[in-house]
Design a protein around this motif. Structure first.
Motif, PDB file in Angstrom:
ATOM      1  N   THR A  52      -7.243 -32.586 -46.229  1.00  0.00           N
ATOM      2  CA  THR A  52      -7.688 -33.925 -45.857  1.00  0.00           C
ATOM      3  C   THR A  52      -7.897 -33.976 -44.353  1.00  0.00           C
ATOM      4  O   THR A  52      -7.039 -33.537 -43.592  1.00  0.00           O
ATOM      5  CB  THR A  52      -6.607 -34.959 -46.236  1.00  0.00           C
ATOM      6  OG1 THR A  52      -6.369 -34.846 -47.626  1.00  0.00           O
ATOM      7  CG2 THR A  52      -7.050 -36.364 -45.891  1.00  0.00           C
TER       8      THR A  52
ATOM      9  N   ILE B  12     -14.765 -26.443 -45.108  1.00  0.00           N
ATOM     10  CA  ILE B  12     -14.774 -24.987 -44.968  1.00  0.00           C
ATOM     11  C   ILE B  12     -13.505 -24.349 -45.529  1.00  0.00           C
ATOM     12  O   ILE B  12     -13.411 -23.133 -45.592  1.00  0.00           O
ATOM     13  CB  ILE B  12     -14.991 -24.549 -43.514  1.00  0.00           C
ATOM     14  CG1 ILE B  12     -13.795 -24.910 -42.675  1.00  0.00           C
ATOM     15  CG2 ILE B  12     -16.251 -25.143 -42.936  1.00  0.00           C
ATOM     16  CD1 ILE B  12     -13.824 -24.165 -41.374  1.00  0.00           C
ATOM     17  N   LEU B  13     -12.521 -25.169 -45.903  1.00  0.00           N
ATOM     18  CA  LEU B  13     -11.323 -24.580 -46.508  1.00  0.00           C
ATOM     19  C   LEU B  13     -11.353 -24.608 -48.029  1.00  0.00           C
ATOM     20  O   LEU B  13     -10.365 -24.287 -48.683  1.00  0.00           O
ATOM     21  CB  LEU B  13     -10.073 -25.296 -45.987  1.00  0.00           C
ATOM     22  CG  LEU B  13      -9.785 -25.087 -44.491  1.00  0.00           C
ATOM     23  CD1 LEU B  13      -8.589 -25.910 -44.058  1.00  0.00           C
ATOM     24  CD2 LEU B  13      -9.553 -23.611 -44.186  1.00  0.00           C
TER      25      LEU B  13
ATOM     26  N   THR C 196      -4.359 -20.424 -51.268  1.00  0.00           N
ATOM     27  CA  THR C 196      -3.564 -20.412 -50.033  1.00  0.00           C
ATOM     28  C   THR C 196      -3.405 -21.811 -49.456  1.00  0.00           C
ATOM     29  O   THR C 196      -2.520 -22.045 -48.660  1.00  0.00           O
ATOM     30  CB  THR C 196      -4.207 -19.504 -48.957  1.00  0.00           C
ATOM     31  OG1 THR C 196      -5.523 -19.981 -48.674  1.00  0.00           O
ATOM     32  CG2 THR C 196      -4.276 -18.064 -49.425  1.00  0.00           C
ATOM     33  N   HIS C 197      -4.287 -22.726 -49.818  1.00  0.00           N
ATOM     34  CA  HIS C 197      -4.201 -24.094 -49.330  1.00  0.00           C
ATOM     35  C   HIS C 197      -4.097 -25.069 -50.483  1.00  0.00           C
ATOM     36  O   HIS C 197      -4.901 -25.001 -51.426  1.00  0.00           O
ATOM     37  CB  HIS C 197      -5.448 -24.461 -48.506  1.00  0.00           C
ATOM     38  CG  HIS C 197      -5.368 -24.044 -47.075  1.00  0.00           C
ATOM     39  ND1 HIS C 197      -5.251 -22.740 -46.690  1.00  0.00           N
ATOM     40  CD2 HIS C 197      -5.371 -24.782 -45.926  1.00  0.00           C
ATOM     41  CE1 HIS C 197      -5.206 -22.675 -45.354  1.00  0.00           C
ATOM     42  NE2 HIS C 197      -5.270 -23.894 -44.871  1.00  0.00           N
ATOM     43  N   GLY C 198      -3.138 -25.983 -50.396  1.00  0.00           N
ATOM     44  CA  GLY C 198      -3.105 -27.089 -51.337  1.00  0.00           C
ATOM     45  C   GLY C 198      -4.202 -28.074 -50.982  1.00  0.00           C
ATOM     46  O   GLY C 198      -4.656 -28.134 -49.837  1.00  0.00           O
TER      47      GLY C 198
ATOM     48  N   ASP D 221      -1.841 -35.245 -41.566  1.00  0.00           N
ATOM     49  CA  ASP D 221      -3.303 -35.346 -41.599  1.00  0.00           C
ATOM     50  C   ASP D 221      -3.926 -34.828 -40.300  1.00  0.00           C
ATOM     51  O   ASP D 221      -5.037 -34.318 -40.303  1.00  0.00           O
ATOM     52  CB  ASP D 221      -3.717 -36.804 -41.833  1.00  0.00           C
ATOM     53  CG  ASP D 221      -3.309 -37.284 -43.217  1.00  0.00           C
ATOM     54  OD1 ASP D 221      -3.113 -36.432 -44.104  1.00  0.00           O
ATOM     55  OD2 ASP D 221      -3.181 -38.508 -43.412  1.00  0.00           O
TER      56      ASP D 221
ATOM     57  N   LEU E 277     -14.928 -14.832 -41.413  1.00  0.00           N
ATOM     58  CA  LEU E 277     -14.709 -14.801 -42.851  1.00  0.00           C
ATOM     59  C   LEU E 277     -13.253 -15.190 -43.109  1.00  0.00           C
ATOM     60  O   LEU E 277     -12.347 -14.639 -42.486  1.00  0.00           O
ATOM     61  CB  LEU E 277     -14.976 -13.390 -43.354  1.00  0.00           C
ATOM     62  CG  LEU E 277     -15.024 -13.202 -44.865  1.00  0.00           C
ATOM     63  CD1 LEU E 277     -16.258 -13.887 -45.425  1.00  0.00           C
ATOM     64  CD2 LEU E 277     -15.057 -11.727 -45.195  1.00  0.00           C
ATOM     65  N   ARG E 278     -13.035 -16.145 -44.008  1.00  0.00           N
ATOM     66  CA  ARG E 278     -11.674 -16.536 -44.357  1.00  0.00           C
ATOM     67  C   ARG E 278     -11.378 -16.057 -45.764  1.00  0.00           C
ATOM     68  O   ARG E 278     -11.690 -16.728 -46.735  1.00  0.00           O
ATOM     69  CB  ARG E 278     -11.532 -18.057 -44.309  1.00  0.00           C
ATOM     70  CG  ARG E 278     -11.285 -18.640 -42.952  1.00  0.00           C
ATOM     71  CD  ARG E 278     -11.405 -20.133 -42.986  1.00  0.00           C
ATOM     72  NE  ARG E 278     -12.771 -20.510 -43.334  1.00  0.00           N
ATOM     73  CZ  ARG E 278     -13.766 -20.543 -42.469  1.00  0.00           C
ATOM     74  NH1 ARG E 278     -13.544 -20.269 -41.214  1.00  0.00           N
ATOM     75  NH2 ARG E 278     -14.974 -20.852 -42.867  1.00  0.00           N
TER      76      ARG E 278
ATOM     77  N   GLU F  83      -8.489 -19.559 -38.292  1.00  0.00           N
ATOM     78  CA  GLU F  83      -9.594 -18.971 -37.529  1.00  0.00           C
ATOM     79  C   GLU F  83      -9.974 -19.857 -36.351  1.00  0.00           C
ATOM     80  O   GLU F  83     -10.438 -19.373 -35.321  1.00  0.00           O
ATOM     81  CB  GLU F  83     -10.803 -18.727 -38.435  1.00  0.00           C
ATOM     82  CG  GLU F  83     -10.586 -17.594 -39.444  1.00  0.00           C
ATOM     83  CD  GLU F  83      -9.697 -17.991 -40.618  1.00  0.00           C
ATOM     84  OE1 GLU F  83      -9.474 -19.220 -40.820  1.00  0.00           O
ATOM     85  OE2 GLU F  83      -9.204 -17.106 -41.332  1.00  0.00           O
TER      86      GLU F  83
ATOM     87  N   ALA G 293      -3.724 -30.374 -48.042  1.00  0.00           N
ATOM     88  CA  ALA G 293      -3.779 -29.815 -46.698  1.00  0.00           C
ATOM     89  C   ALA G 293      -5.170 -29.842 -46.104  1.00  0.00           C
ATOM     90  O   ALA G 293      -5.341 -29.527 -44.940  1.00  0.00           O
ATOM     91  CB  ALA G 293      -3.249 -28.381 -46.710  1.00  0.00           C
TER      92      ALA G 293
ATOM     93  N   ASN H 164     -11.819 -31.168 -45.249  1.00  0.00           N
ATOM     94  CA  ASN H 164     -12.232 -29.985 -44.516  1.00  0.00           C
ATOM     95  C   ASN H 164     -12.959 -29.033 -45.472  1.00  0.00           C
ATOM     96  O   ASN H 164     -12.343 -28.210 -46.134  1.00  0.00           O
ATOM     97  CB  ASN H 164     -10.973 -29.324 -43.948  1.00  0.00           C
ATOM     98  CG  ASN H 164     -11.297 -28.294 -42.913  1.00  0.00           C
ATOM     99  OD1 ASN H 164     -12.365 -27.694 -42.948  1.00  0.00           O
ATOM    100  ND2 ASN H 164     -10.375 -28.085 -42.002  1.00  0.00           N
TER     101      ASN H 164
ATOM    102  N   VAL I  14       1.785 -26.867 -44.104  1.00  0.00           N
ATOM    103  CA  VAL I  14       1.314 -27.889 -45.049  1.00  0.00           C
ATOM    104  C   VAL I  14       0.520 -27.216 -46.165  1.00  0.00           C
ATOM    105  O   VAL I  14       0.749 -27.460 -47.350  1.00  0.00           O
ATOM    106  CB  VAL I  14       0.433 -28.927 -44.321  1.00  0.00           C
ATOM    107  CG1 VAL I  14      -0.178 -29.905 -45.332  1.00  0.00           C
ATOM    108  CG2 VAL I  14       1.253 -29.691 -43.284  1.00  0.00           C
ATOM    109  N   ALA I  15      -0.398 -26.338 -45.769  1.00  0.00           N
ATOM    110  CA  ALA I  15      -1.277 -25.691 -46.748  1.00  0.00           C
ATOM    111  C   ALA I  15      -0.477 -24.929 -47.800  1.00  0.00           C
ATOM    112  O   ALA I  15      -0.804 -24.936 -48.979  1.00  0.00           O
ATOM    113  CB  ALA I  15      -2.240 -24.749 -46.032  1.00  0.00           C
ATOM    114  N   GLY I  16       0.588 -24.270 -47.331  1.00  0.00           N
ATOM    115  CA  GLY I  16       1.354 -23.436 -48.242  1.00  0.00           C
ATOM    116  C   GLY I  16       2.456 -24.174 -48.977  1.00  0.00           C
ATOM    117  O   GLY I  16       3.260 -23.549 -49.676  1.00  0.00           O
TER     118      GLY I  16
ATOM    119  N   ARG J 119      -1.082 -16.558 -39.402  1.00  0.00           N
ATOM    120  CA  ARG J 119      -0.637 -16.640 -40.810  1.00  0.00           C
ATOM    121  C   ARG J 119       0.746 -16.004 -40.984  1.00  0.00           C
ATOM    122  O   ARG J 119       1.613 -16.553 -41.651  1.00  0.00           O
ATOM    123  CB  ARG J 119      -1.633 -15.932 -41.722  1.00  0.00           C
ATOM    124  CG  ARG J 119      -2.911 -16.672 -41.924  1.00  0.00           C
ATOM    125  CD  ARG J 119      -3.643 -16.162 -43.175  1.00  0.00           C
ATOM    126  NE  ARG J 119      -4.845 -16.935 -43.374  1.00  0.00           N
ATOM    127  CZ  ARG J 119      -5.999 -16.653 -42.795  1.00  0.00           C
ATOM    128  NH1 ARG J 119      -6.112 -15.601 -42.012  1.00  0.00           N
ATOM    129  NH2 ARG J 119      -7.052 -17.421 -43.003  1.00  0.00           N
TER     130      ARG J 119
END
Lengths: 464, 682
Positions: free
Chosen positions: A60, A44-45, A53-55, B252, A320-321, B260, A58, A42, B230-232, B274
């Motif tokens: 994939t 855009i992340l 904030t994202h591993g 996945d 905006l992220r 967003e 996360a 992904n 997952v992200a955190g 969030r």
């Protein structure tokens, strides 16, 4: 033999196309040629990964095993050299030739390199302090270089630039943004919105230079066209991108800014070639955002499976992220035709603009205060026809409910159906409980009942 | 004075009933019963009003063919007429010519006998019940994820031990008010309550976090929360490795649900998504509870699975003071789904297409296994087929008011009217009874004894406290009387305790095993939690602590995709319509609308001032709501507590369900009661 479909590109549009085709049980064979070594992710992340904030796990989108499981050939690190439309073959840089019956170009966009002296060295590589920010490899490189306390200059004040700038600032780098236009987010926002944003950024400790260009690399950092020199340990290029069309041009397909396609997402030159995502141009528009790319992928999957869907443009929402910066841009608020309802509050740091045509919100910009973004986006996406007062109401936000004295007929205990007047007539809490059964259901009114009985003055309740 | 339980919702609050004078009971507190600890809402306190009405049916009614009027007849004539006509239809068109429609308010004994009546005496596969429209999506999801569906796998009071309780589409402060006390106790301990609902309800008013998505998009919100967990790095990896399967694919599958995107799809601002994920990810014990708001959708079972995925990723299910549960709606919504009135199930929560299950149940019933019919149509599909070439031409209805409660009600009513024979057993002349060919007056609540299984899986005993009026009979008597007249090969008991004992044997070895439960134990132990396979077994208040009910003992993650509602707003129908309840009414209102102490305001249309201004609606004045299926007019309630793009209509009165969508969940066959596209005009 079933149709051989080859997709050039392994980005977000390509993966969505394969997902949609798989879901629709497309009966041809599928080959995906991805030039990166990484399984599709992904993109855009990436700024979220940089910010922390994202591993990486996360982001994939689909692991290689998913493609295997669905009978899709995924070739990683497969760079396409040329397309031979006569022989219907794709040639890779390693000399491999892959035959196709249908070709989909999902090549995305490539970062624009600004004209900065010393940016590119004699051997064609970038100056060691300079980082692009397009791929996971770029992200990893920048991540490794981003030591807390280091000085960073972000070249470009668009969405990506601001996200990267915030990510670096959050990680403790001293960060500055240089934007050539007169204000930030110039392609999305007008001057008042850009100004609010610049103030927000400065408040967060990031310097902003607008109407300024980086013209050369220096020993200490970079020099701007206004004469300033900014010392920098790293420079990040986020000055926009352009559709990646070199392959299409060489193959003789019609290209203006992007590969020109019709409502079947089909090249106007060759009906066996399609294009979706950032590289495609439909009705003289290229988009550069994920949601339209995904809509195009869905429509193309339908077309390839014999469905009736056709592409009719997209409603875009750009968000905006980045931590502590709030921006949403719906459509093109600076150029869309319609009446403008606008409110800027530089004191509170908010700017909101709605463009309304025939009662429908056709574009909007929200900076600083996104409390109504969920609703405004719904109204925009659904094309809801609003009344004349509604756009203004949307910008004003919910009024705070004023505390009201409870009139005698107000129901205080909904469970037992007991009014304030009845409760006021009781001698004590216990008598009230026994006599009226107030407070014996959910128990939520107990404090109000106690107030009504203990206090001589009219009690108040904040709930409207 | 008799300790018993409320006649309404799945909380089955304990209460004491004292008889004062001829047949008029008085309601009192039963403070020791742990679920409600003496608390009752006004529906419970006023339940004695069920006896005061003059509308009570006390004699069977038969529609006179000459005049078209319902005329009083004796019981023998009524039952003989039904049996003769059913037998003739079966002879002419086969056993599936007769359908049976049950209810989630029936006692376990009645639900069990109804299933047996269908399979043994009628030989029909066509049986289902209104619970299909209640919690079937949660039941499907629970079975897929945990291998077993028990609404709450722990006592309700356990939620007080959690750090965060998330209510997805539940307005329990109004639908089951005493349950809200557990939320208050939790908050006094320092825990937090999250409410997710398109309306800021009375429940949301006592929440710490309120999230207001567009109706029909709870699934996408769950995907977004899981993405952020997952992200955190907030997933409980060791729990996932030890106790679950299927995680990698689910992990996945949420990669594409960044906040967003969730904001654009659900209407919930990204910062709120969030904050919700951070709250859940940082809590030690989280309870996720779904109710009809999340479940009554064509994507209902997937929506529940998406929230179960969140609870599993956090390591909560099968962990004390944490987990996932469904807040079942109807009084016996839980027990009603376990003992054979579902189209695909036999007693003990056994599947009707499982040869071992058929053999066991048939042996208890004393009939050959191959005589049992197979799987029939689900509730809406059966109703939709009534009076058609291959659908039933007669229907027996027990404990359901279909005309008010079915989706797309105008169409369903037309199907009921197309029947050769409609038989309704009820307490009063409900809207459905009013169009029946034969109406049978039956006993209610405190006039009869029987078990219910509350939302926790606790089997409780409703005890007879007063005498029924002369002329009415128990459903058990009706079922037995019909079975005999239909030439059933085996007898049907009419004593509830005897039926319960047979039910226990039929359920033995099944998932919902009642074999060890007796009336005496229920009285002594304030209810017994199933499974309880033997007299010496203590029952099972908390499930899954050691293992889940799949053969490998693991809970399963399931990949679910966001599809959205079957109908979304467009130029002609520009707003979302959602439906729900009010505190003072219960279900189709057949009971509560006849209780004088309960205010009967009639239906209303709740809408936001912005929408009211757009269409020129005034608070209190009539507005019309129209969908592709129907239209209704009711007074406007202009409130700031609802989303401006959504209107709300309560469904206790005829009207709301003329509007609702009959799109069905592919797995649970739940209709999409909770959202469709509508136009509103002043």
């Amino acid at each position: 033999m079933s149709e051989r479909l080859v997709v050039v590109g392994g980005g977000m549009a390509a993966v969505r196309l394969v997902e949609e085709l798989t879901a629709r049980s497309y009966d041809g064979s599928m080959t995906v040629l991805a030039d990166e070594q990484q399984a599709p992710y992904n993109r855009i992340l990436l700024s979220a990964v940089l910010e922390g904030t994202h591993g990486v796990d996360a982001i994939t989108l689909r692991p290689a095993s998913w493609f295997d499981a669905h009978g899709v050939e995924l070739r990683l690190g497969a760079r396409v050299l040329d397309v031979d439309r006569e022989r219907r073959e794709v040639m890779l840089v390693d000399g491999t030739r892959i035959g196709f019956d249908r070709l989909v170009l999902a090549t995305g966009s490539i970062p624009t390199l600004p004209p900065i002296r010393g940016l590119v060295r004699m051997d064609g590589s970038l100056h060691p302090k300079v980082h692009a920010f397009r791929s996971l490899a770029d992200c990893r490189g920048l991540d490794a270089a981003a030591a807390p306390g280091a000085r960073a200059v972000v070249v470009g004040g668009g969405l990506l630039g601001l996200q990267v700038a915030r990510a670096l600032a959050v990680r403790g780098l001293h960060t500055e943004v240089v934007e050539g236009a007169e204000h930030l987010l110039a392609s999305q926002l007008g001057e008042p919105g850009g100004r609010v944003l610049a103030r927000d950024l400065r408040r967060l400790g990031t310097s902003v230079y607008t109407g300024a260009r980086v013209v050369r690399m220096t020993e200490a950092g970079v020099r701007l066209d206004n004469g300033y020199e900014l010392s920098a340990d790293l420079i990040v290029l986020t000055a926009g991108g352009r559709p990646s069309t070199a392959l299409a041009r060489r193959a003789g397909l019609m290209v203006r800014r992007g590969v020109v396609v019709d409502s079947d997402l089909r090249s106007v030159t060759d009906d066996r070639v399609h294009a979706i995502g950032d590289c495609a141009e439909h009705r003289r528009r290229v988009t550069g955002f994920v949601p339209p790319a995904w809509e195009q992928a869905g429509v193309l999957a339908s077309v390839l499976c014999g469905g009736a869907e056709r592409y009719d443009g997209s409603r875009s929402v750009a968000r905006l992220r980045a931590t502590d910066l709030e921006v949403a841009v719906l459509g093109d608020p600076e150029h869309a035709a319609g009446e403008v309802v606008e409110m800027t509050n530089p004191i509170a740091g908010s700017h909101r603009r709605l463009v309304v045509e025939g009662g429908v919100i056709v574009a909007a910009a929200l900076v600083g205060d996104l409390s109504r973004v969920g609703l405004i986006t719904q109204l925009y996406d659904r094309g809801t026809v609003l009344g004349p007062d509604e756009p203004g109401q949307l910008l004003l936000g919910e009024p705070a409910a004023a505390p009201v004295a409870l009139p005698d007929e107000a129901e205080v205990c909904a469970c037992a159906g007991v009014t304030a007047g009845t409760i006021r007539g009781c001698s004590s809490f216990d008598a009230c409980r026994e006599g009226t059964r107030a407070t014996t259901g959910c128990g939520g009114c107990e404090s109000v009942v106690r107030r009504l009985l203990d206090e001589a003055e009219p009690a108040s309740l904040s709930r409207a | 004075m008799t300790a018993t339980h409320c006649p309404y919702c799945s909380l089955q609050c304990g209460m004491r009933v004292t008889r004062r004078g001829p047949a008029v009971p008085e309601i009192g507190e039963w403070a020791e019963f742990p679920v409600n600890r003496g608390a009752l809402c006004r529906k419970g306190w006023s339940a004695a009003g069920l006896y005061a009405g003059r509308e009570r049916l006390t004699t069977p009614l038969l529609r006179d063919r000459a005049t078209g009027e319902l005329t009083p007849v004796g019981w023998d004539e009524a039952l003989d007429t039904i049996a003769d006509r059913l037998s003739a239809l079966r002879a002419e068109r086969g056993p599936d010519a007769v359908g049976v429609f049950g209810g989630g308010g029936l006692t376990n004994e009645k639900a069990y006998q109804l299933g047996k009546l269908a399979r043994v005496a009628l030989g029909t596969s066509q049986i289902d019940y209104n619970g299909r429209w209640c919690m079937s999506s949660a039941a499907t999801a629970g079975t897929r994820a945990f291998g077993l569906d028990r609404g709450l796998p722990f006592p309700l009071a356990d939620i007080e031990q959690a750090d965060v309780v998330v209510l997805v589409g539940s307005n329990l402060a109004e639908t089951m008010p005493p349950a809200a006390r557990h939320l208050d106790a939790l908050r006094e301990r320092g825990g937090q309550v999250v409410v997710i609902d398109p309306r800021r309800t009375a429940t949301a008013d006592r929440a710490d976090v309120f999230v207001q998505p567009v109706p029909g998009f709870d699934l996408a919100l769950a995907l977004g929360v899981l993405h952020l967990l997952v992200a955190g790095g907030l997933v409980d990896e060791s729990y996932v490795a030890d106790r679950t399967s299927g995680w990698a694919d689910v992990r996945d599958s949420v990669g594409a649900w960044w906040p967003e995107r969730v904001e654009r799809v659900t209407g919930v601002p990204a910062p709120e998504v969030r904050a919700l994920a951070a709250l859940l990810g940082g809590a030690e014990r989280v309870v996720v509870l779904t109710a009809r708001g999340a479940e009554q959708h064509a994507t209902g079972s997937d929506t529940v699975l998406a929230w179960i995925n969140v609870a599993l990723a956090l390591g909560m299910c099968g962990t004390p003071g944490a987990g996932y549960g469904c807040l079942t709606g109807q009084g016996n919504g839980q027990g009603g789904r376990e003992h054979g009135q579902k189209a695909d199930q036999l007693p003990g929560y056994r599947m009707i297409d499982d040869p071992v299950a058929r053999e066991h149940v048939a042996s208890v019933w004393g009939v050959p296994a191959d005589s049992l019919p197979g799987k029939g149509r689900s509730a809406y599909e059966m109703l939709d087929a009534l009076g058609t070439d291959d659908g039933p031409s007669a229907l027996l209805v027990f404990g359901s008011n279909i005309v008010v409660s079915a989706p797309n009600a105008t169409r369903v009513t037309a199907r009921l009217e197309a029947l050769d024979l409609l038989v309704v057993a009820d307490v009063v002349l409900s809207e459905t009874a009013a169009i029946a060919d034969v109406v049978l007056p039956v006993t209610q609540w405190a006039e009869e004894t029987g078990t219910m299984t509350n939302l926790e899986g606790r089997v409780i005993l409703r005890q007879r406290a007063v005498s029924p009026p002369a002329g009415v009979r128990s459903d058990l008597d009706v079922i037995s009387g019909l079975a005999t007249r239909l030439g059933s090969p085996v007898p049907f008991a009419t004593d509830p305790e005897e039926v319960f004992s047979e039910l226990g044997r039929a359920s033995a070895g099944g998932k919902a095993d009642y074999a060890g439960i007796t009336y005496a134990r229920i009285r002594d132990e304030a209810g017994v939690f199933w499974p309880c396979p033997s007299p010496g077994h203590a029952g099972t208040p908390r499930m899954f602590l050691d293992s889940f009910a799949h053969p490998d003992g693991r809970a399963r993650f399931h990949v679910v995709e966001h599809r959205g509602p079957a109908e979304v707003p467009d130029a002609d129908y520009p707003v979302h319509l959602t439906t729900g309840r009010v505190l003072a009414q219960y279900q189709s209102g057949a009971q509560t609308r006849r209780v004088r102490e309960l205010p009967d305001s009639g239906p209303f249309v709740e809408l936001h001032p912005m929408l009211a201004g757009r269409i020129g609606a005034v608070d209190g004045a009539p507005v019309s709501v129209t969908t592709r299926r129907g239209s209704m007019t009711a007074s406007a309630r202009v409130v700031t507590t609802i989303r401006p793009d959504t209107v709300f209509v309560p469904f206790h009165w005829v009207g709301a369900n003329r509007l609702t969508n009959d799109a069905l969940d592919p797995a649970s066959r739940m209709p999409e009661f909770k959202v469709c596209a509508a136009a509103v005009t002043a």
